[in-house]
Motif scaffolding. Structure first.
Motif, PDB file in Angstrom:
ATOM      1  N   ARG A 199       0.832  -1.207   0.000  1.00 58.77           N
ATOM      2  CA  ARG A 199       0.000   0.000   0.000  1.00 58.77           C
ATOM      3  C   ARG A 199       0.866   1.256   0.000  1.00 58.77           C
ATOM      4  N   LEU A 200       1.930   1.245   0.806  1.00 57.01           N
ATOM      5  CA  LEU A 200       2.831   2.396   0.849  1.00 57.01           C
ATOM      6  C   LEU A 200       3.539   2.592  -0.488  1.00 57.01           C
ATOM      7  N   ALA A 201       3.978   1.480  -1.085  1.00 59.12           N
ATOM      8  CA  ALA A 201       4.683   1.560  -2.357  1.00 59.12           C
ATOM      9  C   ALA A 201       3.775   2.034  -3.488  1.00 59.12           C
ATOM     10  N   GLY A 202       2.474   1.864  -3.313  1.00 56.07           N
ATOM     11  CA  GLY A 202       1.532   2.304  -4.336  1.00 56.07           C
ATOM     12  C   GLY A 202       1.160   3.761  -4.242  1.00 56.07           C
ATOM     13  N   GLY A 203       1.694   4.469  -3.264  1.00 55.71           N
ATOM     14  CA  GLY A 203       1.372   5.889  -3.099  1.00 55.71           C
ATOM     15  C   GLY A 203       2.214   6.784  -3.993  1.00 55.71           C
ATOM     16  N   ALA A 204       1.893   8.054  -3.969  1.00 52.22           N
ATOM     17  CA  ALA A 204       2.628   9.051  -4.758  1.00 52.22           C
ATOM     18  C   ALA A 204       3.923   9.403  -4.036  1.00 52.22           C
ATOM     19  N   ALA A 205       5.045   9.248  -4.732  1.00 49.59           N
ATOM     20  CA  ALA A 205       6.354   9.400  -4.101  1.00 49.59           C
ATOM     21  C   ALA A 205       6.582  10.808  -3.567  1.00 49.59           C
ATOM     22  N   GLU A 239       2.729  19.795  -9.342  1.00 45.94           N
ATOM     23  CA  GLU A 239       3.428  19.831 -10.626  1.00 45.94           C
ATOM     24  C   GLU A 239       3.835  18.443 -11.107  1.00 45.94           C
ATOM     25  N   THR A 240       3.523  17.405 -10.324  1.00 45.31           N
ATOM     26  CA  THR A 240       3.961  16.054 -10.678  1.00 45.31           C
ATOM     27  C   THR A 240       2.905  15.312 -11.496  1.00 45.31           C
ATOM     28  N   ALA A 241       3.384  14.283 -12.194  1.00 47.04           N
ATOM     29  CA  ALA A 241       2.472  13.422 -12.953  1.00 47.04           C
ATOM     30  C   ALA A 241       1.536  12.665 -12.021  1.00 47.04           C
ATOM     31  N   ASP A 242       1.988  12.369 -10.815  1.00 45.85           N
ATOM     32  CA  ASP A 242       1.133  11.657  -9.865  1.00 45.85           C
ATOM     33  C   ASP A 242      -0.090  12.483  -9.474  1.00 45.85           C
ATOM     34  N   PHE A 243       0.096  13.780  -9.360  1.00 51.03           N
ATOM     35  CA  PHE A 243      -1.042  14.645  -9.021  1.00 51.03           C
ATOM     36  C   PHE A 243      -2.073  14.622 -10.157  1.00 51.03           C
ATOM     37  N   ALA A 244      -1.593  14.694 -11.398  1.00 51.26           N
ATOM     38  CA  ALA A 244      -2.502  14.624 -12.546  1.00 51.26           C
ATOM     39  C   ALA A 244      -3.244  13.296 -12.565  1.00 51.26           C
ATOM     40  N   GLU A 245      -2.528  12.223 -12.250  1.00 54.30           N
ATOM     41  CA  GLU A 245      -3.166  10.901 -12.201  1.00 54.30           C
ATOM     42  C   GLU A 245      -4.196  10.838 -11.079  1.00 54.30           C
ATOM     43  N   GLY A 246      -3.875  11.420  -9.934  1.00 47.46           N
ATOM     44  CA  GLY A 246      -4.828  11.432  -8.827  1.00 47.46           C
ATOM     45  C   GLY A 246      -6.108  12.170  -9.188  1.00 47.46           C
ATOM     46  N   ASN A 248      -7.302  12.676 -12.271  1.00 44.99           N
ATOM     47  CA  ASN A 248      -8.019  11.903 -13.282  1.00 44.99           C
ATOM     48  C   ASN A 248      -8.729  10.697 -12.649  1.00 44.99           C
ATOM     49  N   ALA A 249      -8.074  10.048 -11.711  1.00 40.84           N
ATOM     50  CA  ALA A 249      -8.680   8.901 -11.050  1.00 40.84           C
ATOM     51  C   ALA A 249      -9.913   9.315 -10.257  1.00 40.84           C
ATOM     52  N   PHE A 250      -9.847  10.477  -9.612  1.00 39.53           N
ATOM     53  CA  PHE A 250     -11.003  10.973  -8.861  1.00 39.53           C
ATOM     54  C   PHE A 250     -12.174  11.251  -9.802  1.00 39.53           C
ATOM     55  N   ILE A 251     -11.899  11.914 -10.905  1.00 34.06           N
ATOM     56  CA  ILE A 251     -12.961  12.267 -11.855  1.00 34.06           C
ATOM     57  C   ILE A 251     -13.556  11.007 -12.483  1.00 34.06           C
ATOM     58  N   GLU A 252     -12.685  10.035 -12.768  1.00 33.99           N
ATOM     59  CA  GLU A 252     -13.140   8.801 -13.410  1.00 33.99           C
ATOM     60  C   GLU A 252     -13.633   7.759 -12.409  1.00 33.99           C
ATOM     61  N   GLN A 253     -13.599   8.106 -11.124  1.00 32.86           N
ATOM     62  CA  GLN A 253     -14.082   7.233 -10.043  1.00 32.86           C
ATOM     63  C   GLN A 253     -13.419   5.859 -10.077  1.00 32.86           C
ATOM     64  N   ARG A 254     -12.078   5.875 -10.061  1.00 31.65           N
ATOM     65  CA  ARG A 254     -11.286   4.652 -10.035  1.00 31.65           C
ATOM     66  C   ARG A 254     -10.089   4.852  -9.122  1.00 31.65           C
ATOM     67  N   PRO A 255      -9.445   3.774  -8.677  1.00 29.76           N
ATOM     68  CA  PRO A 255      -8.240   3.928  -7.860  1.00 29.76           C
ATOM     69  C   PRO A 255      -7.110   4.549  -8.678  1.00 29.76           C
ATOM     70  N   PRO A 256      -6.295   5.408  -8.082  1.00 29.24           N
ATOM     71  CA  PRO A 256      -5.175   5.991  -8.825  1.00 29.24           C
ATOM     72  C   PRO A 256      -4.087   4.964  -9.071  1.00 29.24           C
ATOM     73  N   ARG A 257      -3.379   5.138 -10.174  1.00 34.78           N
ATOM     74  CA  ARG A 257      -2.227   4.286 -10.512  1.00 34.78           C
ATOM     75  C   ARG A 257      -1.005   5.184 -10.602  1.00 34.78           C
ATOM     76  N   PHE A 258      -0.373   5.400  -9.467  1.00 38.08           N
ATOM     77  CA  PHE A 258       0.775   6.284  -9.423  1.00 38.08           C
ATOM     78  C   PHE A 258       1.998   5.622 -10.028  1.00 38.08           C
ATOM     79  N   ALA A 259       2.877   6.452 -10.553  1.00 39.80           N
ATOM     80  CA  ALA A 259       4.086   5.942 -11.228  1.00 39.80           C
ATOM     81  C   ALA A 259       5.009   5.284 -10.215  1.00 39.80           C
TER      82      ALA A 259
END
Length: 259
Positions: A199-205, A239-246, A248-259
């Motif tokens: 779970r920790l490794a799946g978070g935004a760095a 400014e990170t790609a992880d924030f953009a993914e977060g 998008n995941a919220f809007i699309e109602q899915r779990p985020p897939r951070f890099a």
């Protein structure tokens, strides 16, 4: 690296294994040197997103290697200075490492072992864990940042009780005091450790690194300065790609897939 410390990798999770089970993983100079080197290497390895620290055998760590110190009683200062210098380098790195560190403890968590566990961001403990400062029995004061963490976590009075009286506390008491995050059945420790680490490794760095820095500096800051720091880190994370993914995941109602 010698066999006193082993490094295991499972994708983005790196596990540091204290590997002197015959001596309850008591820390000697060799182990301290290895811990210093491996923590520094992991801190700079961008492919590692979470670190686990655990002990092999019957205990997490039973403290310092007193036999090695006793064997050098003609000049104990040289041994102790080398041991503490490298142990403290490891502790500093764990506190400042820009990624979450999870201690997975069982059995004896004593002396330097307690300091090592407290240097980690999170602690999961088997029900058979026993926590004790142990320094008073040796006629010495604590090391490894023990006074720093305990006084902030428990307040001066409770920290003084644990350090001056030296009574051992069980896992349930450690959880109640806020020294550990989870207590699990002995047989569930490995599985729960793996689940938390994943779970920790799946978070935004960048976010995890910011949380560690903000929490570390918070006790020393005024509210205004901490608010300024939170603003700066939020903007940096935005400014990170992880924030953009977060987003998008919220809007699309899915779990985020951070890099």
């Amino acid at each position: 690296m010698t066999t006193s410390v082993r490094l295991d990798r499972d994708g983005p999770v790196a596990t540091i294994v204290l590997n002197r089970p015959e001596s309850l993983n008591a820390i000697n100079i060799d182990m301290a040197l290895c811990l210093r080197d491996v923590t520094e290497a992991l801190a700079g390895d961008a492919s590692v997103k979470a670190v686990v620290l655990r002990g092999e055998g019957r205990a997490f760590m039973g403290g310092g290697d007193l036999k090695a110190i006793a064997a050098a009683m003609d000049d104990p200062r040289a041994v102790i200075e080398t041991l503490i210098a490298n142990f403290h380098a490891c502790v500093r790195t764990l506190h400042r490492m820009p990624k979450p560190v999870l201690a997975s403890v069982h059995g004896a968590v004593a002396g330097g072992g307690l300091s090592l566990a407290l240097a980690c961001d999170l602690v999961v403990a088997a029900a058979n864990s026993r926590f004790v400062t142990a320094y008073g029995r040796l006629g010495t004061s604590p090391d490894g940042g023990c006074t720093h963490v305990l006084s902030r976590a428990l307040g001066q009075k409770k920290a003084a009780e644990l350090l001056l009286c030296g009574d051992a506390i069980d896992a349930a008491t450690a959880e109640r005091l806020g020294l550990v995050n989870w207590v699990v059945a002995n047989e569930d420790l490995a599985g729960q450790t793996g689940r938390i680490a994943a779970r920790l490794a799946g978070g935004a760095a960048a976010a995890a690194s910011a949380v560690k820095t903000l929490l570390a500096q918070a006790p020393l800051q005024t509210l205004d300065s901490q608010l300024d720091a939170e603003r700066a880190f939020f903007l940096r994370c935005a400014e990170t790609a992880d924030f953009a993914e977060g987003l998008n995941a919220f809007i699309e109602q899915r779990p985020p897939r951070f890099a």
